[in-house]
Design an enzyme around this catalytic site. Structure first.
Site, PDB file in Angstrom:
ATOM      1  N   ASP A   1       0.835  -1.195   0.000  1.00 25.33           N
ATOM      2  CA  ASP A   1       0.000   0.000   0.000  1.00 25.33           C
ATOM      3  C   ASP A   1       0.873   1.249   0.000  1.00 25.33           C
ATOM      4  O   ASP A   1       2.027   1.229   0.445  1.00 25.33           O
ATOM      5  CB  ASP A   1      -0.904   0.020   1.237  1.00 25.33           C
ATOM      6  CG  ASP A   1      -1.909  -1.123   1.241  1.00 25.33           C
ATOM      7  OD1 ASP A   1      -2.234  -1.621   0.150  1.00 25.33           O
ATOM      8  OD2 ASP A   1      -2.352  -1.498   2.337  1.00 25.33           O
ATOM      9  N   LYS A   2       0.324   2.339  -0.455  1.00 26.21           N
ATOM     10  CA  LYS A   2       1.064   3.600  -0.535  1.00 26.21           C
ATOM     11  C   LYS A   2       1.752   3.934   0.778  1.00 26.21           C
ATOM     12  O   LYS A   2       2.938   4.302   0.796  1.00 26.21           O
ATOM     13  CB  LYS A   2       0.108   4.735  -0.921  1.00 26.21           C
ATOM     14  CG  LYS A   2       0.739   6.121  -0.903  1.00 26.21           C
ATOM     15  CD  LYS A   2      -0.278   7.201  -1.226  1.00 26.21           C
ATOM     16  CE  LYS A   2       0.346   8.590  -1.113  1.00 26.21           C
ATOM     17  NZ  LYS A   2      -0.632   9.665  -1.399  1.00 26.21           N
TER      18      LYS A   2
END
Length: 333
Positions: free
Chosen positions: A153-154
């Site tokens: 995830d970012k």
């Protein structure tokens, strides 16, 4: 109806144009709005896209800035500069620094910082790990997804492996499907987790909030193992090991236990201990090298923000079943 325009050269709709398009509005367009007239004159582009270019200042009528709804009389000189769609422009090399832990002819292992999106998508068409990889290894343009076989995830930091050849990509995908890739994460969760455990709960799209994932009966199988490393008054440091790799798996599974990650804006608790992102770091990655058949392992120490978080928790006192140890980010075996 006659239309005069400058030579366009080769042009692929969706890609950048060779230059501005110059048109003369025919009398047949008199009374139409500019966006309607342009849709007739340039049928290879959608009307909404043409109107967007006009609104963004990419069109003039008789040398003056144009508006999509202004009326056309006929005979006006129209100039418009087509712009590439963000999605088309996404797979471009960009000079973005990478912390490369390992690289050879088949693989590249990156220690991704929090805040870096892995793959272009809605709202993040540029400035991604994929763009950085294409700059470092131009040949990845010929590999699907630039060799990316799994994601973080970012706002999750840590280790991620990239295939540099089609054969390596196929081998890594097979390892992921066979669940032989070892992935361990360090996480800080809300509350006091009582004991080590295993979560086996299917994950799929949230039935109402479609941008979120959730534990749902018809979801895909998902298994997470977790070990308590440090137990504090209001938070617990965990080591999590994945058997599967579902979207947001650790975040969703821990939230389903009532212990979401600190800083998780999507699945977390309001009013808990503050942290600027979800407290999750991909610490360990182990695979079989697709070319040599050798078992390889890499480890990345906690980034500065999570080290500071854990240090702050320790100052308040902690039960420490198994202290978090420092590990090298460059070890292989």
């Amino acid at each position: 109806m006659t239309v005069t325009e400058a030579p366009r050269g080769n042009y692929s709709p969706g890609g950048p144009a060779a230059g501005p398009l110059r048109l003369t509005a025919p009398a047949a367009c008199a009374g139409l709005r500019l966006d309607q007239a342009l849709a007739k004159l340039l049928p290879e582009f959608s009307r909404s896209r043409l109107a967007q270019w006009v609104r963004s200042g990419q069109a003039t009528v008789d040398g003056r800035a144009a508006r999509p709804r202004q009326k056309v009389r006929g005979g006006e000189r129209i100039e418009i500069v087509p712009q590439p769609e963000a999605a088309v422009d996404a797979h471009r090399p960009e000079d973005i620094p990478l912390d490369v832990v390992f690289e050879d002819d088949a693989l590249l292992v990156v220690n991704k910082p929090a805040g870096l999106v892995v793959h272009p998508g809605s709202g993040n068409w540029r400035g991604t790990l994929l763009n950085a990889l294409l700059r470092r290894v131009p040949a990845l343009a010929g590999i699907p997804r630039a060799g990316i076989v799994h994601r973080l995830d970012k706002d999750t930091s840590g280790l991620l492996v990239v295939a540099k050849t089609l054969a390596a990509q196929a081998a890594l995908v097979r390892q992921l499907q066979a669940r032989s890739v070892k992935r361990e994460y360090l996480a800080v969760a809300h509350g006091r987790v009582a004991r080590d455990g295993r979560i086996e709960a299917p994950i799929g799209r949230h039935p109402l909030r479609r941008t979120r994932m959730a534990v749902v009966a018809r979801g895909r199988p998902a298994v997470t193992h977790y070990q308590v490393l440090e137990r504090h008054a209001h938070a617990t440091v965990l080591r999590c090991r994945l058997e599967t790799g579902r979207t947001h798996q650790i975040r969703v599974h821990l939230a389903s236990l009532g212990h979401p990650l600190l800083g998780d804006a999507t699945y977390g608790k309001r009013g808990g201990l503050p942290f600027a992102r979800q407290a999750l770091h991909a610490e360990r990655l182990a695979i079989v090298h697709p070319a040599t058949g050798k078992a390889m392992e890499w480890q990345a120490p906690l980034p500065a923000d999570m080290r500071k978080l854990v240090s702050g928790l320790r100052r308040t006192g902690a039960e420490v079943p198994s202290p978090v140890t420092r590990r090298s980010s460059r070890r292989t075996k």
